[in-house]
Structures are given as C-alpha cells and as structure tokens.
Write a protein that holds these residues in place. Sequence first.
Motif, PDB file in Angstrom:
ATOM      1  N   THR A   1       0.840  -1.204   0.000  1.00 20.25           N
ATOM      2  CA  THR A   1       0.000   0.000   0.000  1.00 20.25           C
ATOM      3  C   THR A   1       0.872   1.250   0.000  1.00 20.25           C
ATOM      4  O   THR A   1       0.587   2.218  -0.715  1.00 20.25           O
ATOM      5  N   VAL A   2       1.940   1.230   0.782  1.00 22.15           N
ATOM      6  CA  VAL A   2       2.864   2.373   0.811  1.00 22.15           C
ATOM      7  C   VAL A   2       3.454   2.587  -0.578  1.00 22.15           C
ATOM      8  O   VAL A   2       3.525   3.720  -1.068  1.00 22.15           O
ATOM      9  N   LYS A   3       3.864   1.511  -1.236  1.00 22.62           N
ATOM     10  CA  LYS A   3       4.417   1.618  -2.587  1.00 22.62           C
ATOM     11  C   LYS A   3       3.388   2.189  -3.559  1.00 22.62           C
ATOM     12  O   LYS A   3       3.719   3.003  -4.427  1.00 22.62           O
ATOM     13  N   ALA A   4       2.132   1.785  -3.411  1.00 28.26           N
ATOM     14  CA  ALA A   4       1.064   2.322  -4.270  1.00 28.26           C
ATOM     15  C   ALA A   4       0.885   3.817  -4.015  1.00 28.26           C
ATOM     16  O   ALA A   4       0.729   4.600  -4.962  1.00 28.26           O
ATOM     17  N   HIS A   5       0.900   4.209  -2.741  1.00 30.31           N
ATOM     18  CA  HIS A   5       0.795   5.639  -2.421  1.00 30.31           C
ATOM     19  C   HIS A   5       1.962   6.411  -3.032  1.00 30.31           C
ATOM     20  O   HIS A   5       1.770   7.482  -3.610  1.00 30.31           O
ATOM     21  N   LEU A   6       3.174   5.846  -2.912  1.00 33.46           N
ATOM     22  CA  LEU A   6       4.344   6.535  -3.462  1.00 33.46           C
ATOM     23  C   LEU A   6       4.249   6.681  -4.977  1.00 33.46           C
ATOM     24  O   LEU A   6       4.590   7.731  -5.522  1.00 33.46           O
ATOM     25  N   SER A   7       3.776   5.653  -5.658  1.00 37.06           N
ATOM     26  CA  SER A   7       3.611   5.755  -7.118  1.00 37.06           C
ATOM     27  C   SER A   7       2.661   6.887  -7.472  1.00 37.06           C
ATOM     28  O   SER A   7       2.922   7.679  -8.382  1.00 37.06           O
ATOM     29  N   SER A   8       1.569   6.987  -6.745  1.00 36.27           N
ATOM     30  CA  SER A   8       0.595   8.048  -6.981  1.00 36.27           C
ATOM     31  C   SER A   8       1.192   9.420  -6.642  1.00 36.27           C
ATOM     32  O   SER A   8       0.992  10.390  -7.381  1.00 36.27           O
ATOM     33  N   ILE A   9       1.932   9.488  -5.549  1.00 31.72           N
ATOM     34  CA  ILE A   9       2.571  10.751  -5.141  1.00 31.72           C
ATOM     35  C   ILE A   9       3.562  11.205  -6.203  1.00 31.72           C
ATOM     36  O   ILE A   9       3.584  12.377  -6.591  1.00 31.72           O
ATOM     37  N   TYR A  10       4.391  10.285  -6.685  1.00 32.93           N
ATOM     38  CA  TYR A  10       5.373  10.636  -7.712  1.00 32.93           C
ATOM     39  C   TYR A  10       4.679  11.145  -8.978  1.00 32.93           C
ATOM     40  O   TYR A  10       5.110  12.115  -9.588  1.00 32.93           O
ATOM     41  N   ARG A  11       3.589  10.484  -9.349  1.00 36.05           N
ATOM     42  CA  ARG A  11       2.854  10.900 -10.550  1.00 36.05           C
ATOM     43  C   ARG A  11       2.273  12.295 -10.364  1.00 36.05           C
ATOM     44  O   ARG A  11       2.367  13.145 -11.244  1.00 36.05           O
ATOM     45  N   LYS A  12       1.673  12.548  -9.210  1.00 36.86           N
ATOM     46  CA  LYS A  12       1.020  13.835  -8.958  1.00 36.86           C
ATOM     47  C   LYS A  12       2.005  14.985  -8.765  1.00 36.86           C
ATOM     48  O   LYS A  12       1.705  16.124  -9.130  1.00 36.86           O
ATOM     49  N   THR A  13       3.158  14.700  -8.172  1.00 31.40           N
ATOM     50  CA  THR A  13       4.113  15.771  -7.864  1.00 31.40           C
ATOM     51  C   THR A  13       5.207  15.927  -8.908  1.00 31.40           C
ATOM     52  O   THR A  13       5.881  16.949  -8.944  1.00 31.40           O
ATOM     53  N   GLY A  14       5.391  14.896  -9.718  1.00 30.10           N
ATOM     54  CA  GLY A  14       6.480  14.928 -10.690  1.00 30.10           C
ATOM     55  C   GLY A  14       7.813  14.508 -10.095  1.00 30.10           C
ATOM     56  O   GLY A  14       8.829  14.514 -10.789  1.00 30.10           O
ATOM     57  N   ALA A  15       7.825  14.149  -8.819  1.00 31.62           N
ATOM     58  CA  ALA A  15       9.059  13.677  -8.179  1.00 31.62           C
ATOM     59  C   ALA A  15       9.427  12.316  -8.756  1.00 31.62           C
ATOM     60  O   ALA A  15       8.560  11.495  -9.030  1.00 31.62           O
ATOM     61  N   ARG A  16      10.728  12.088  -8.948  1.00 32.49           N
ATOM     62  CA  ARG A  16      11.183  10.823  -9.521  1.00 32.49           C
ATOM     63  C   ARG A  16      11.529   9.788  -8.462  1.00 32.49           C
ATOM     64  O   ARG A  16      11.531   8.593  -8.749  1.00 32.49           O
ATOM     65  N   ASP A  17      11.845  10.266  -7.267  1.00 32.20           N
ATOM     66  CA  ASP A  17      12.281   9.332  -6.234  1.00 32.20           C
ATOM     67  C   ASP A  17      12.092   9.958  -4.857  1.00 32.20           C
ATOM     68  O   ASP A  17      11.636  11.089  -4.733  1.00 32.20           O
ATOM     69  N   ARG A  18      12.457   9.203  -3.814  1.00 31.79           N
ATOM     70  CA  ARG A  18      12.267   9.634  -2.424  1.00 31.79           C
ATOM     71  C   ARG A  18      13.026  10.921  -2.126  1.00 31.79           C
ATOM     72  O   ARG A  18      12.510  11.801  -1.450  1.00 31.79           O
ATOM     73  N   LEU A  19      14.249  10.999  -2.597  1.00 29.73           N
ATOM     74  CA  LEU A  19      15.070  12.173  -2.300  1.00 29.73           C
ATOM     75  C   LEU A  19      14.466  13.424  -2.929  1.00 29.73           C
ATOM     76  O   LEU A  19      14.359  14.469  -2.279  1.00 29.73           O
ATOM     77  N   GLN A  20      14.045  13.330  -4.172  1.00 23.94           N
ATOM     78  CA  GLN A  20      13.437  14.477  -4.834  1.00 23.94           C
ATOM     79  C   GLN A  20      12.123  14.858  -4.151  1.00 23.94           C
ATOM     80  O   GLN A  20      11.831  16.046  -3.986  1.00 23.94           O
ATOM     81  N   LEU A  21      11.343  13.870  -3.717  1.00 27.24           N
ATOM     82  CA  LEU A  21      10.108  14.147  -2.994  1.00 27.24           C
ATOM     83  C   LEU A  21      10.406  14.864  -1.680  1.00 27.24           C
ATOM     84  O   LEU A  21       9.759  15.855  -1.339  1.00 27.24           O
ATOM     85  N   ALA A  22      11.401  14.380  -0.948  1.00 24.72           N
ATOM     86  CA  ALA A  22      11.771  15.007   0.318  1.00 24.72           C
ATOM     87  C   ALA A  22      12.218  16.457   0.097  1.00 24.72           C
ATOM     88  O   ALA A  22      11.867  17.347   0.877  1.00 24.72           O
ATOM     89  N   MET A  23      12.967  16.698  -0.976  1.00 27.49           N
ATOM     90  CA  MET A  23      13.407  18.067  -1.275  1.00 27.49           C
ATOM     91  C   MET A  23      12.214  18.956  -1.622  1.00 27.49           C
ATOM     92  O   MET A  23      12.167  20.113  -1.213  1.00 27.49           O
ATOM     93  N   LEU A  24      11.269  18.415  -2.367  1.00 25.83           N
ATOM     94  CA  LEU A  24      10.069  19.168  -2.715  1.00 25.83           C
ATOM     95  C   LEU A  24       9.292  19.547  -1.456  1.00 25.83           C
ATOM     96  O   LEU A  24       8.866  20.691  -1.296  1.00 25.83           O
TER      97      LEU A  24
END
Length: 114
Positions: free
Chosen positions: A86-109
């Motif tokens: 479920t966490v992986k599914a949430h992350l896939s959706s988050i990456y799609r919505k935010t344009g972040a490519r990975d955890r580090l880019q998401l954290a920076m955003l």
Amino acid sequence: MHPDLLPQALGLIEAGEIWLGSELVLHLIRENAPVNGHASAAAAAEKLSTNSLGDLAARERDTATRVAQGKSNKVIASEPGVTERTVKAHLSSIYRKTGARDRLQLAMLIREQA
C-alpha cells in the motif's frame, strides 16, 4: 550492493543518472528532514495540504511526510497499520502527482514547501 541490483545501477549510470544506495538516500533525507522528530506527522501532513502538494489525498500526504522524515517503507507501513505494498502504491501516486522521480526528490520538494 546486491548482485541483482548491479544491472539496474549500470543502466541508470549509462543513461546519465546517479545511483545511490537506499541507505545513503535515507541518510540524506534524515539529515535534511524538513520535519523534525518533535513535530507530529499529522501536523506536517496538514501543513502540506495548504500548498502545491494539496492535490494529494490525506494518506498520500501522510506517506509523503513520513518519507521526508527519512522513514523506510516498512516503518511507514507499520505506523498507520497498512502493508508495504500500500505504501508503494501511495508513493507511485505521489510521484505521478508531484512529478518527483524518487524519495530524495520528494523530500526536497516537501522541504521547499515547508
């Protein structure tokens, strides 16, 4: 590095990307976490809902906040009592919505938005 990851790492490097091990990524996130250990994940997720990350669902905001705190998928899953899948599914959706490519880019955003 586990031998099974070597082809993936080489493919990324050949494509001009940078390969960082998961432990190093988590360390970088923790060292630069926008949400300190004293603030609750719920309060941080609420703050995210008022900015450009507001398109995320509540669980996605919570997951994104926990990623920005440097938590692994396993730890993120255990806190609200969901599965790692479920966490992986949430992350896939988050990456799609935010344009972040990975955890580090998401954290920076998230750090920029905090």
